[in-house]
Motif scaffolding. Structure first.
Motif, PDB file in Angstrom:
ATOM      1  N   LEU A 105       0.865  -1.179   0.000  1.00 27.30           N
ATOM      2  CA  LEU A 105       0.000   0.000   0.000  1.00 27.30           C
ATOM      3  C   LEU A 105       0.903   1.230   0.000  1.00 27.30           C
ATOM      4  CD1 LEU A 105      -2.503  -1.222   2.727  1.00 27.30           C
ATOM      5  CD2 LEU A 105      -2.829  -1.253   0.237  1.00 27.30           C
ATOM      6  N   ALA A 106       0.758   2.059  -1.027  1.00 27.25           N
ATOM      7  CA  ALA A 106       1.553   3.296  -1.122  1.00 27.25           C
ATOM      8  C   ALA A 106       0.593   4.405  -1.554  1.00 27.25           C
ATOM      9  CB  ALA A 106       2.701   3.118  -2.111  1.00 27.25           C
ATOM     10  N   THR A 107      -0.514   4.490  -0.838  1.00 31.04           N
ATOM     11  CA  THR A 107      -1.610   5.379  -1.260  1.00 31.04           C
ATOM     12  C   THR A 107      -1.419   6.817  -0.764  1.00 31.04           C
ATOM     13  OG1 THR A 107      -2.828   4.481   0.619  1.00 31.04           O
ATOM     14  CG2 THR A 107      -3.352   3.573  -1.533  1.00 31.04           C
ATOM     15  N   GLY A 108      -0.338   7.066  -0.029  1.00 35.57           N
ATOM     16  CA  GLY A 108       0.027   8.437   0.302  1.00 35.57           C
ATOM     17  C   GLY A 108      -0.916   9.123   1.277  1.00 35.57           C
ATOM     18  N   ALA A 109      -1.067  10.411   1.060  1.00 34.72           N
ATOM     19  CA  ALA A 109      -1.868  11.216   1.981  1.00 34.72           C
ATOM     20  C   ALA A 109      -2.698  12.203   1.172  1.00 34.72           C
ATOM     21  CB  ALA A 109      -0.946  11.973   2.947  1.00 34.72           C
ATOM     22  N   ALA A 110      -3.718  12.711   1.817  1.00 34.33           N
ATOM     23  CA  ALA A 110      -4.563  13.739   1.202  1.00 34.33           C
ATOM     24  C   ALA A 110      -4.492  14.979   2.080  1.00 34.33           C
ATOM     25  CB  ALA A 110      -5.993  13.227   1.113  1.00 34.33           C
ATOM     26  N   PRO A 111      -4.731  16.161   1.515  1.00 39.06           N
ATOM     27  CA  PRO A 111      -4.676  17.358   2.353  1.00 39.06           C
ATOM     28  C   PRO A 111      -5.617  17.218   3.550  1.00 39.06           C
ATOM     29  CG  PRO A 111      -4.846  17.951   0.047  1.00 39.06           C
ATOM     30  CD  PRO A 111      -5.033  16.453   0.114  1.00 39.06           C
ATOM     31  N   ARG A 112      -5.101  17.608   4.704  1.00 38.84           N
ATOM     32  CA  ARG A 112      -5.924  17.585   5.926  1.00 38.84           C
ATOM     33  C   ARG A 112      -6.670  18.922   6.008  1.00 38.84           C
ATOM     34  NH1 ARG A 112      -5.124  14.619  10.508  1.00 38.84           N
ATOM     35  NH2 ARG A 112      -2.982  14.082   9.967  1.00 38.84           N
ATOM     36  N   LEU A 113      -7.967  18.847   6.156  1.00 44.83           N
ATOM     37  CA  LEU A 113      -8.749  20.081   6.210  1.00 44.83           C
ATOM     38  C   LEU A 113      -9.008  20.453   7.661  1.00 44.83           C
ATOM     39  CD1 LEU A 113     -11.327  19.314   3.376  1.00 44.83           C
ATOM     40  CD2 LEU A 113      -9.098  20.441   3.222  1.00 44.83           C
ATOM     41  N   PRO A 114      -8.849  21.711   8.004  1.00 43.25           N
ATOM     42  CA  PRO A 114      -9.110  22.092   9.386  1.00 43.25           C
ATOM     43  C   PRO A 114     -10.592  21.916   9.719  1.00 43.25           C
ATOM     44  CG  PRO A 114      -8.587  24.018   8.039  1.00 43.25           C
ATOM     45  CD  PRO A 114      -8.443  22.830   7.152  1.00 43.25           C
TER      46      PRO A 114
END
Ligand SMILES: Cc1cc2nc3c(=O)[nH]c(=O)nc-3n(C[C@H](O)[C@H](O)[C@H](O)COP(=O)(O)OP(=O)(O)OC[C@H]3O[C@@H](n4cnc5c(N)ncnc54)[C@H](O)[C@@H]3O)c2cc1C
Length: 469
Positions: A108-117
């Motif tokens: 699994l190398a699905t990374g990250a998504a922007p974290r929204l406040p």
């Protein structure tokens, strides 16, 4: 992982094709992995250097320049294809194009998504961000940031600062809203933070510190103190959250990232996770110290091709990619038995050197480019610092001024490439920065060594000219 666990003809499926997956498949091929490798990448384009996105925003680089070298021959690369489910019993990955992909090992190398406040105005009922509110994580995101109207950046980490400077270079009016007391407050001490703030203000960045954004409408962002900031666009640089949904729905242990052990294995021994989607189960700094996405990928490639767990080599370095601001943080001040501080507010220069046993364990350096080179060298080599600390910080210590480009210094931390490695590649025929990159993988990680790589190239030309003159 013992040799008995490793079969180099295994079918490997990789979910995700970002920098971590790219490095993994490149290293697997390099080490002679004989089994089929299939990669599913949700983005339509092949892997690229995500950390260099701000250079596309300000037009310094065309988007194509971020592309990482092509995947090795034989890798089955399925782009624009998302892995949607994992059937661990039958060892199959299902994808959104209706196909299924059998595996012996899944990475699994699905990374990250922007974290929204967690701000109510951001989360509409349709799940979409309000018009004008943007993030910066993909090449597609960069296009939306073109334009000339005022923009407000929300956040205070390295991405926020780099984005602010890139947008200023475009000539946009920029406001930075950060709830901390100064930008990079998780990385810098207050004195350095003050100087950084002053430097940003001098570049006409409007800083709203200690503030949060309350509402956004009609091109205006309202802050918690009632102030309204003109913002045609709002760029959220508020961190990244691991993309662990695929692992979660497959029943793997997940909590803010896919749990992995020191061998980057999830609780299913046939499934691994690397890069931004992974979370070490042990204390921070696990993986034996292998912390960046690139290093985790290299480690896993070694383990999957029958090698031992490699020694940790990361020495944490944070360097802003911004020509207006020479800012570096090396290591951490923890455990220091001596601290040397140099503050020259009038000229925007600052150094905090943390020493343990007369060696650099941490440093923050701002506006001191010659000291950056010398201190980084001592830090990397673990050598004692000279008795005249001030001369070192001002770049005037004679024993550190002579050798400008020493061969044993690590030029690219992400790929562990030294000056000597570059010279060997040059001698073997790699005569441009791009060729040196292709030969050594220097600058294929965070990209912050790009300028240094070009300096080395110039130096090799100079040395050859000196010999033939
Ligand atoms: C502007 C910027 C600057 C940065 N600077 C630095 C830096 O200086 N140093 C540093 O160490 N890090 C930096 N980072 C972070 C660095 O980019 C990440 O650590 C790195 O990209 C992680 O690589 P990755 O492959 O794990 O994940 P990602 O880069 O997030 O890639 C994951 C890929 O997987 C795809 N994907 C997701 N789910 C699926 C699925 N189900 N099926 C198929 N594909 C899927 C995604 O679309 C994506 O293409 C920066 C990030 C940004 C945005």
């Amino acid at each position: 992982m013992s040799d008995a666990d490793v079969d180099t003809a295994e079918r490997i499926v990789v979910a995700g094709y970002g920098p971590a997956a790219h490095r993994l498949v490149e290293r697997l091929a390099h080490r002679g992995h004989g089994g089929a490798v299939t990669v599913l990448g949700a983005e339509p384009e092949p892997a690229y250097q995500r950390p260099l996105l701000t250079s596309v925003v300000d037009g310094t680089l065309p988007s194509g320049a971020l592309r990482l070298p092509a995947a090795p021959e034989g890798v089955r690369l399925l782009l624009g294809v998302t892995a949607t489910a994992v059937d661990r019993e039958r060892r199959l990955v299902h994808s959104d194009d209706g196909r299924s992909h059998p595996y012996d090992r899944l990475v699994l190398a699905t990374g990250a998504a922007p974290r929204l406040p967690d701000l109510p105005w951001l989360h509409g009922s349709d799940g979409q961000l309000p018009a004008g509110v943007r993030v910066l994580r993909t090449l597609d995101d960069t296009a939306a940031l073109a334009g000339a109207a005022p923009v407000t950046v929300v956040g205070g980490g390295p991405l926020a600062v780099e984005a602010v400077l890139a947008l200023r270079r475009l000539g946009r009016d920029v406001t930075l809203v950060h709830r901390g007391p100064y930008p990079l407050d998780r990385h810098l001490d207050p004195r350095a933070g003050e100087l950084l703030s002053a430097r940003l203000r001098a570049l006409d960045v409007d800083l709203c510190l200690g503030r949060t954004a309350r509402a956004y409408a009609d091109g205006k962002l309202r802050l918690d103190d009632g102030r309204c900031v003109a913002a045609h666009d709002v760029l959220l640089c508020t961190g990244a959250a691991p993309r662990d949904g695929l692992a979660r729905s497959a029943g793997l242990a997940v909590d803010g990232g896919v749990f992995v052990d020191d061998e980057l294995r999830t609780d299913d021994p046939r499934v691994h996770a690397i890069g931004d989607c992974a979370r070490p189960a042990g204390p921070a700094g696990s993986y034996g110290g292998h912390t960046t996405a690139w290093e985790q990928a290299e480690t896993l490639a070694l383990l999957l091709t029958g090698d031992d767990f490699p020694p940790a080599r990361s020495r944490p370095v944070l360097r802003l990619r911004a020509r207006e601001l020479d800012l570096v943080r090396l290591g951490a001040p923890d455990g220091a038995d001596e601290t040397v501080v140099l503050a020259d507010a009038a000229r925007g220069r600052y150094a905090r050197l943390s020493l343990r046993d007369n060696r650099v364990c941490g440093a923050v350096l701002l506006g001191l480019d010659r000291a950056i080179a010398a201190v980084a060298r001592l830090y990397q080599r673990g050598e004692p610092v000279p008795a005249d600390r001030l001369a070192l910080l001002l770049g005037a210590a004679p024993e550190y001024a002579g050798e400008e480009l020493p061969g044993d210094v690590v030029v690219c931390h992400c790929s562990n490439v030294t000056g000597t490695d570059l010279e060997a590649a040059w001698q073997a025929g790699a005569r441009t920065p791009a060729a040196l990159t292709a030969a050594t993988r220097a600058s294929t990680g965070c990209g912050s060594c790009g300028d240094e790589l070009r300096r080395w190239c110039t130096e090799f030309v100079r040395r050859e000219e000196a010999v033939s003159a």
